[in-house]
Write a protein that holds these residues in place. Sequence first.
Motif, PDB file in Angstrom:
ATOM      1  N   HIS B  59      -0.211  22.491  39.270  1.00  0.00           N
ATOM      2  CA  HIS B  59       0.555  21.942  38.147  1.00  0.00           C
ATOM      3  C   HIS B  59       1.962  22.530  38.086  1.00  0.00           C
ATOM      4  CE1 HIS B  59       1.296  20.161  34.277  1.00  0.00           C
ATOM      5  NE2 HIS B  59       1.536  21.339  33.736  1.00  0.00           N
ATOM      6  N   SER B  68       6.264  21.437  30.586  1.00  0.00           N
ATOM      7  CA  SER B  68       4.817  21.536  30.368  1.00  0.00           C
ATOM      8  C   SER B  68       4.493  22.898  29.784  1.00  0.00           C
ATOM      9  CB  SER B  68       4.064  21.310  31.663  1.00  0.00           C
ATOM     10  OG  SER B  68       2.670  21.266  31.396  1.00  0.00           O
ATOM     11  N   TYR B  69       3.189  23.162  29.678  1.00  0.00           N
ATOM     12  CA  TYR B  69       2.761  24.412  29.036  1.00  0.00           C
ATOM     13  C   TYR B  69       3.015  25.620  29.908  1.00  0.00           C
ATOM     14  CZ  TYR B  69      -1.502  24.383  31.879  1.00  0.00           C
ATOM     15  OH  TYR B  69      -2.381  24.407  32.923  1.00  0.00           O
ATOM     16  N   TYR B 257      -4.581  16.233  39.340  1.00  0.00           N
ATOM     17  CA  TYR B 257      -3.408  16.960  39.800  1.00  0.00           C
ATOM     18  C   TYR B 257      -2.823  16.282  41.043  1.00  0.00           C
ATOM     19  CZ  TYR B 257      -4.288  21.117  36.876  1.00  0.00           C
ATOM     20  OH  TYR B 257      -4.452  22.003  35.841  1.00  0.00           O
TER      21      TYR B 257
END
Lengths: 341, 341
Positions: B59, B68-69, B257
């Motif tokens: 990711h 994103s996180y 993914y």
Amino acid sequence: MPIVTNARVLFNDVPKGYPEPGRTTVYDTSLEIDVEKTLPDGGFLIKTLVLAIDPYMRHRMRDRTVKSYMPAFERGQPLENFGVGVVLRSEHSSVSAGDHLYGLFPFQEYFVSKDPGPFRVLDNKEHLPWSTYVGVCGMPGQTAHHGWREYARPKKGDVVFVTAGAGTVGATVIQLAKMQGLKVIASVGSEEKVSFISSIGANVAFNYKTDSTLDILEKEGPINMHVPSSSGESLEAALETAAVDACFIECGMISGYNEEPYYVKNLDRIFKQGIQLCGFAVLRLQKWDDEFYKTIPGMVSRGEIQYSENVKRGLEHVGQAILDVQVGRNKGRTVILVQDE
Amino acid sequence: MPIVTNARVLFNDVPKGYPEPGRTTVYDTSLEIDVEKTLPDGGFLIKTLVLAIDPYMRHRMRDRTVKSYMPAFERGQPLENFGVGVVLRSEHSSVSAGDHLYGLFPFQEYFVSKDPGPFRVLDNKEHLPWSTYVGVCGMPGQTAHHGWREYARPKKGDVVFVTAGAGTVGATVIQLAKMQGLKVIASVGSEEKVSFISSIGANVAFNYKTDSTLDILEKEGPINMHVPSSSGESLEAALETAAVDACFIECGMISGYNEEPYYVKNLDRIFKQGIQLCGFAVLRLQKWDDEFYKTIPGMVSRGEIQYSENVKRGLEHVGQAILDVQVGRNKGRTVILVQDE
């Protein structure tokens, strides 16, 4: 009028897409009843006053072999949904003539029941119209109230996104959230409904058919709560703009009953943002019923909670009303006024 | 050996599908370091001992413009993931030579850090291999432990469905659930892994590539808990067979993914069954860290929690190891043993 027609609406055929009035459901006048002489045989005779038309009824119009959380309707038998009626005559010790009962009713003008268990006696000391007891003071109001009480963790500064904001569930949630001082973003499917949700306090009110839900949430969010889920698209936009630790209170999805649903593509946001998705069916949160009946009818009578109703008079309008609710043509809560008391 | 190669693994190119060793990542030996003379300049010099290879690293192999996180890897810079190293020299008051540190490490044999904040000093009084501290005693073990402690509500007779059961998260959850006397159904992707999860106590162990997850859950369920989500298909089957009030503890989804993910088609089960879907990222549940380090290493050293490890020696194997983990060819937790202490 000793002998009268006892009209019914029967489930006739499983629809492929949207339900068709006259085919999916049939208005039937073949039964008669002697209202003065019919013996309740140990039970009680109920005169049906109002019946609700709910989106989820479409889910019960399926083949009986398909199991689900609510039983399928039986072909040739009356539809069933929440209603209010008055007891005309009773031979049961815990039910009296003149009592007003709320519960799941057959779509039939008069019927005999032997079990008071599933019904609640309404005292209605506020003298609200009985129709409110299948709306803001009935199941959809309970859905909003019970879900909020059970799952919401409102904190100062929180932003709530309410979908289907003009429906009774959505509108009640908007008003509960505003009472707690939260910022409310709410979506609806028409300009008229935009006006309604603005009038009851939504800070940001928009028509999801003409404005992009994602754009609005990106501008006005991030969101800390989402209530209730109405479609895959709105759930996806809500997930995409959810704050860390957001809480999603999910009590139903109308999209997908009649057509291929939209499949959410960003469920990974649930773990990335630490989102809690709390699903519930209101019948499993009955522990909140007593608080609900003690507080909500009073708030409705004092005008602290507004609602929008769309009353149709007569069982013959049921088929069309069901279709209108599925298509989203209804303005406010659709109620069938079956007959006057 | 005053001057040695300081090997690194650099992020080189964003992959379209699966990461390609040598193209997505590059093993680089262009740096040298004088281990005895390098000055930490107020910080501390770390010798990297072990590094973990995790599914979520894929990711981070994205374009930096996609938020994103977790931040994206930077091209031309070393990869980063959880590791353990030993401090060779320190000029920082709170770090001493000989300390073993755990935290996010660059994929590099030696490096200087100035901030001890992100690292945890490991005492390892159980004398476990350092590799366990990036596995069952590290982030994946914490994911299992913290998620279980925070969200699980195990009741006598509950049935738990564990996906990716041979991974460290899944295997640890299987063993935590068994300690509480629950029935555990667990899925994996090979016959060899079926043997492993049976050996650690799974009551029903199956290979989702040869058996239908839905069929098995329908036979062995309904399920009360699901941990952790690994793919859309398994989540869908779990939703379909969830008991009322089931709790789903979701801490990651590997499927999607590298290829188009499978979109779950029955999210309506969330409200129909009153399911709680609890998403979390382990870094947000650090309040459970102290309990974790007090209990889990001891349980591992006493053999109460088993784990499966797949150790590769040398940074030059990182590219292939990352691909193997993405494809699911790994057997147990993949750890790179960078160098001996």
